[in-house]
Write a protein that holds these residues in place. Structure first.
Motif, PDB file in Angstrom:
ATOM      1  N   VAL A  56     -16.781   4.310  57.373  1.00 32.45           N
ATOM      2  CA  VAL A  56     -17.924   3.787  58.132  1.00 32.45           C
ATOM      3  C   VAL A  56     -18.449   4.876  59.076  1.00 32.45           C
ATOM      4  O   VAL A  56     -19.663   5.083  59.212  1.00 32.45           O
ATOM      5  N   GLY A  80     -11.495   9.322  51.146  1.00 38.27           N
ATOM      6  CA  GLY A  80     -11.229   8.966  49.739  1.00 38.27           C
ATOM      7  C   GLY A  80      -9.735   8.956  49.439  1.00 38.27           C
ATOM      8  O   GLY A  80      -9.219   8.038  48.792  1.00 38.27           O
ATOM      9  N   GLN A  83      -7.997   5.885  50.921  1.00 34.86           N
ATOM     10  CA  GLN A  83      -8.288   4.636  50.203  1.00 34.86           C
ATOM     11  C   GLN A  83      -7.543   4.585  48.866  1.00 34.86           C
ATOM     12  O   GLN A  83      -6.907   3.592  48.534  1.00 34.86           O
ATOM     13  N   ASP A 215     -13.741  18.889  42.998  1.00 40.41           N
ATOM     14  CA  ASP A 215     -13.526  17.541  43.540  1.00 40.41           C
ATOM     15  C   ASP A 215     -14.137  16.477  42.626  1.00 40.41           C
ATOM     16  O   ASP A 215     -13.548  15.423  42.394  1.00 40.41           O
ATOM     17  N   ARG A 393     -24.486  -1.382  49.443  1.00 43.43           N
ATOM     18  CA  ARG A 393     -24.094   0.036  49.422  1.00 43.43           C
ATOM     19  C   ARG A 393     -24.584   0.733  48.163  1.00 43.43           C
ATOM     20  O   ARG A 393     -25.212   1.787  48.213  1.00 43.43           O
TER      21      ARG A 393
HETATM   22  C1  HEM Z   1     -16.393   0.038  54.202  1.00 43.19           C
HETATM   23  C2  HEM Z   1     -16.215   0.597  53.037  1.00 43.19           C
HETATM   24  C3  HEM Z   1     -16.522   2.034  52.707  1.00 43.19           C
HETATM   25  C4  HEM Z   1     -17.380   2.916  53.310  1.00 43.19           C
HETATM   26  C5  HEM Z   1     -18.288   2.676  54.486  1.00 43.19           C
HETATM   27  C6  HEM Z   1     -17.290   4.161  52.596  1.00 43.19           C
HETATM   28  C7  HEM Z   1     -18.013   5.305  52.888  1.00 43.19           C
HETATM   29  C8  HEM Z   1     -17.984   6.483  52.182  1.00 43.19           C
HETATM   30  C9  HEM Z   1     -18.811   7.633  52.402  1.00 43.19           C
HETATM   31  C10 HEM Z   1     -19.894   7.726  53.471  1.00 43.19           C
HETATM   32  C11 HEM Z   1     -18.509   8.571  51.505  1.00 43.19           C
HETATM   33  C12 HEM Z   1     -19.187   9.961  51.386  1.00 43.19           C
HETATM   34  C13 HEM Z   1     -19.908  10.141  50.078  1.00 43.19           C
HETATM   35  C14 HEM Z   1     -20.968   9.113  49.811  1.00 43.19           C
HETATM   36  O1  HEM Z   1     -21.710   8.748  50.737  1.00 43.19           O
HETATM   37  O2  HEM Z   1     -21.016   8.633  48.676  1.00 43.19           O
HETATM   38  C15 HEM Z   1     -17.438   8.051  50.686  1.00 43.19           C
HETATM   39  C16 HEM Z   1     -16.801   8.705  49.659  1.00 43.19           C
HETATM   40  C17 HEM Z   1     -15.740   8.203  48.969  1.00 43.19           C
HETATM   41  N1  HEM Z   1     -15.196   6.950  49.061  1.00 43.19           N
HETATM   42 FE1  HEM Z   1     -15.788   5.484  50.295  1.00 43.19          FE
HETATM   43  N2  HEM Z   1     -16.382   4.017  51.585  1.00 43.19           N
HETATM   44  C18 HEM Z   1     -15.882   2.731  51.624  1.00 43.19           C
HETATM   45  C19 HEM Z   1     -14.930   2.169  50.790  1.00 43.19           C
HETATM   46  C20 HEM Z   1     -14.208   2.871  49.844  1.00 43.19           C
HETATM   47  C21 HEM Z   1     -13.136   2.344  49.066  1.00 43.19           C
HETATM   48  C22 HEM Z   1     -12.624   0.895  49.136  1.00 43.19           C
HETATM   49  C23 HEM Z   1     -12.679   3.349  48.282  1.00 43.19           C
HETATM   50  C24 HEM Z   1     -11.562   3.360  47.289  1.00 43.19           C
HETATM   51  C25 HEM Z   1     -10.758   2.378  46.999  1.00 43.19           C
HETATM   52  C26 HEM Z   1     -13.480   4.524  48.563  1.00 43.19           C
HETATM   53  C27 HEM Z   1     -13.323   5.755  47.954  1.00 43.19           C
HETATM   54  C28 HEM Z   1     -14.135   6.842  48.179  1.00 43.19           C
HETATM   55  C29 HEM Z   1     -13.982   8.099  47.486  1.00 43.19           C
HETATM   56  C30 HEM Z   1     -12.938   8.419  46.434  1.00 43.19           C
HETATM   57  C31 HEM Z   1     -14.974   8.952  47.979  1.00 43.19           C
HETATM   58  C32 HEM Z   1     -15.225  10.397  47.574  1.00 43.19           C
HETATM   59  C33 HEM Z   1     -14.302  11.315  48.307  1.00 43.19           C
HETATM   60  C34 HEM Z   1     -14.494  12.747  47.859  1.00 43.19           C
HETATM   61  O3  HEM Z   1     -15.656  13.206  47.744  1.00 43.19           O
HETATM   62  O4  HEM Z   1     -13.469  13.402  47.625  1.00 43.19           O
HETATM   63  N3  HEM Z   1     -14.397   4.194  49.523  1.00 43.19           N
HETATM   64  N4  HEM Z   1     -17.142   6.763  51.128  1.00 43.19           N
END
Ligand code: HEM
Length: 406
Positions: A56, A80, A83, A215, A393
């Motif tokens: 967030v 990431g 999670q 990545d 999202r």
């Molecule tokens: C409230 C829920 C979540 C928020 C606000 C959030 C937010 C973000 C943001 C801002 C990014 C940066 C790239 C982008 O904007 O696409 C990102 C990347 C990522 N998120 Fe989330 N996310 C959430 C939930 C999750 C969950 C539940 C998982 C996995 C079970 C997850 C896995 C990942 C992964 C694997 C990346 C890429 C990391 C990388 O580039 O190595 N996210 N997330």
């Protein structure tokens, strides 16, 4: 019940009475439930603070600067990693240990292995998160964290590999077990590649962040190569019972697994379009194999959870397909950061988290000492909010990041 000859630590081999066996079995069940609760709470802790809170935070930074590149790659990767490995990985290890018949026997070593695995795994993920966010002594800490995670998994693997077919009274391995074994191989490959990358970065890199091109491929390995097959394996085991589905098409499920693995291998070579096509094929075949979208043969068993949960399982399946199709779209579009991000969260939040929220709330209270779910209404609310959040999202990320909203 006949007396069982057994050796207890520090005592000569002697036969236990039925009452003693019952007493030990009860104590054993209690320790197993405690162990599972520890793994589950650890997973939830990683999901809440290092995972969701940081996610967030990153999102707020991105939206206030109106630029996806405004947050550090290290923070995004730390989110990431927390999670995927910290939350879902810890759940998988905990449920895996809980389900091994060997742990139910009177062997104290097997239980000790589960505790050691937890200590190393939780330490590895915590160190990795701190390294990504604070970069403290990262040249040493980065490979140390990856080594801790790998050793923890090897302990898990050696415990689980003792699960022989005769223990379940069957001649050959059930198909869902084969799928889970393939997923475990995917996790092993992920942790090995992670260790290799961390050692390389520590020796040659200028920061602990994985380079973007690497990545992108690594993310395919850890999501499609490890998490997706785990969900298919557990779905093949639980969903026919919970949803009253017709018997799954087992050969098709194995075909889905083969096509999916091919997709992951192609992604590692860098041919993203062909990889996305294979991954889409795999998830479509798995939906057909699991018969999730077909009329059921019995009413769903919703007792113990909210009655809407079969709808959310099907919604998860829909998000899995959307994630794969978005991947095909992204590979045609130059500079498709937003579509990739949408695809990734359709998979991680829409497919994986919805499955974990649905199946987890259905089975975990019973596993943790035959408890009842605290509130079925809260279960519904959590699934509803997750579904709305995921929809907002995925849809808004494409519009915002691809520059359509300016
Ligand atoms: C409230 C829920 C979540 C928020 C606000 C959030 C937010 C973000 C943001 C801002 C990014 C940066 C790239 C982008 O904007 O696409 C990102 C990347 C990522 N998120 Fe989330 N996310 C959430 C939930 C999750 C969950 C539940 C998982 C996995 C079970 C997850 C896995 C990942 C992964 C694997 C990346 C890429 C990391 C990388 O580039 O190595 N996210 N997330």
């Amino acid at each position: 019940m006949s007396a069982l000859p057994i050796r207890i630590k520090g005592q000569a081999r002697r036969s236990l009475t039925a009452a003693e066996i019952l007493e030990i079995t009860r104590a054993r069940e209690k320790s197993l439930s405690r162990l599972l609760i520890l793994y589950v709470t650890t997973g939830l802790a990683f999901m809440l603070l290092p995972g969701t809170f940081l996610g967030v935070w990153n999102l707020l930074a991105i939206s206030s600067h109106r630029a996806a590149s405004s947050v550090s790659a290290g923070w995004v990767q730390a989110h990431g990693h927390a999670q995927i490995f910290g939350w879902i990985g810890t759940f998988i290890l905990g449920i895996g240990f809980y389900s091994i018949p060997k742990l139910r026997r009177l062997n104290p070593f097997a239980l000790r292995a589960a505790w050691t695995c937890w200590t190393l795994w939780a330490a590895g993920i915590t160190v990795r998160w701190l390294t990504g966010v604070y970069q403290w002594h990262w040249r040493v800490m980065l490979p140390v964290s990856a080594a801790l995670e790998l050793i923890a998994f090897l302990i898990f693997f050696s415990s689980v590999s003792g699960h022989r077919p005769q223990e379940s009274g069957k001649e050959s391995l059930e198909r869902w077990v084969l799928v889970v074994i393939t997923a475990s191989v995917g996790l092993l490959a992920t942790l090995l590649v992670n260790l290799g990358a961390c050692v390389y970065l520590s020796a040659r890199g200028s920061s602990p962040d994985m380079p973007a091109a690497f990545d992108q491929r690594f993310l395919v390995l850890e999501t499609w190569g490890f998490l997706v097959p785990f969900v298919w394996g557990f779905s093949a085991k639980w969903l026919p019972v919970f949803l009253g589905l017709r018997p799954i098409r087992e050969r098709w499920l194995l075909s889905a697994l083969a096509v999916n693995s091919l997709g992951v291998l192609i992604a590692l070579t860098g041919s993203i379009l062909f990889a996305a096509i294979a991954l889409s094929g795999g998830i479509l075949i798995s939906t057909w194999a699991l018969r999730l979208l077909e009329p059921t043969q019995q009413a769903a068993k919703t007792k113990g959870g909210h009655q809407s949960f079969p709808i959310f399982i099907r919604l998860a399946c829909f998000w899995g397909i959307i994630a794969a199709l978005l991947g095909i779209w992204a590979s045609f579009v130059p500079d498709s950061h937003g579509i990739w991000g949408a695809s990734r969260h359709a998979l991680t939040v829409g497919f994986l988290a919805t499955m974990v929220f649905s199946i987890g709330q259905r089975i975990l209270p019973a596993f943790s000492g035959m408890r009842l779910l605290f509130s079925t209404k809260l279960m519904f609310l959590s699934l509803l909010l997750l579904a709305i959040g995921c929809f907002l999202r995925v849809s808004s990320e494409i519009v915002a990041y691809q520059g359509c909203g300016t």
